[in-house]
Motif scaffolding. Structure first.
Motif, short mmCIF file in Angstrom:
data_model
loop_
_atom_site.label_atom_id
_atom_site.label_comp_id
_atom_site.label_asym_id
_atom_site.label_seq_id
_atom_site.Cartn_x
_atom_site.Cartn_y
_atom_site.Cartn_z
N SER A 66 28.82 37.25 10.38
CA SER A 66 28.02 36.34 11.20
C SER A 66 27.84 36.89 12.60
N LEU A 67 28.90 37.43 13.17
CA LEU A 67 28.81 37.98 14.52
C LEU A 67 27.85 39.16 14.58
N VAL A 68 27.96 40.07 13.63
CA VAL A 68 27.10 41.26 13.61
C VAL A 68 25.63 40.86 13.40
N CYS A 93 12.59 39.24 12.62
CA CYS A 93 13.39 38.05 12.96
C CYS A 93 13.04 36.89 12.06
N THR A 144 15.06 40.31 21.45
CA THR A 144 14.96 40.82 22.82
C THR A 144 14.03 42.03 22.88
N VAL A 173 19.55 38.70 17.78
CA VAL A 173 19.24 38.48 19.20
C VAL A 173 18.72 39.77 19.82
N GLY A 174 19.30 40.90 19.48
CA GLY A 174 18.82 42.18 19.99
C GLY A 174 17.41 42.49 19.54
N THR A 204 24.22 37.97 14.05
CA THR A 204 23.74 37.24 15.23
C THR A 204 23.39 38.20 16.36
N VAL A 205 24.25 39.15 16.64
CA VAL A 205 23.98 40.11 17.71
C VAL A 205 22.74 40.95 17.36
N ALA A 206 22.61 41.35 16.12
CA ALA A 206 21.45 42.15 15.71
C ALA A 206 20.16 41.34 15.82
#
Length: 74
Positions: A15-17, A61, A27, A23-24, A19-21
């Protein structure tokens, strides 16, 4: 009640990976749209390639969100 801590840590890590991907990627889409916007001096940015890259980021996304919804519903 027995908690499978390894499975919980695995879900947290994935989930963390993701989510960061995500959002990146979003961005990068925002930056791509900002690059093609006109500046204060009146000259434009990089134009069509930046816009295409931004739209590709937004499409990825949307695909990731749709896949997540599919996993929840299925």
């Amino acid at each position: 009640m027995n908690i499978d801590w390894a499975a919980l840590a695995s879900v947290f890590g994935v989930s963390l990976v993701v989510t960061v991907a995500l959002v990146g990627l979003f961005t990068l889409g925002i930056v791509g749209l900002a690059k093609q916007a006109p500046t204060a001096a009146g000259n434009g940015g990089s134009g069509a390639p930046a816009r295409f890259g931004a739209y590709a980021c937004f499409a990825l996304c949307a695909a990731a969100v749709a896949y997540g919804i599919y996993l929840i519903v299925a």
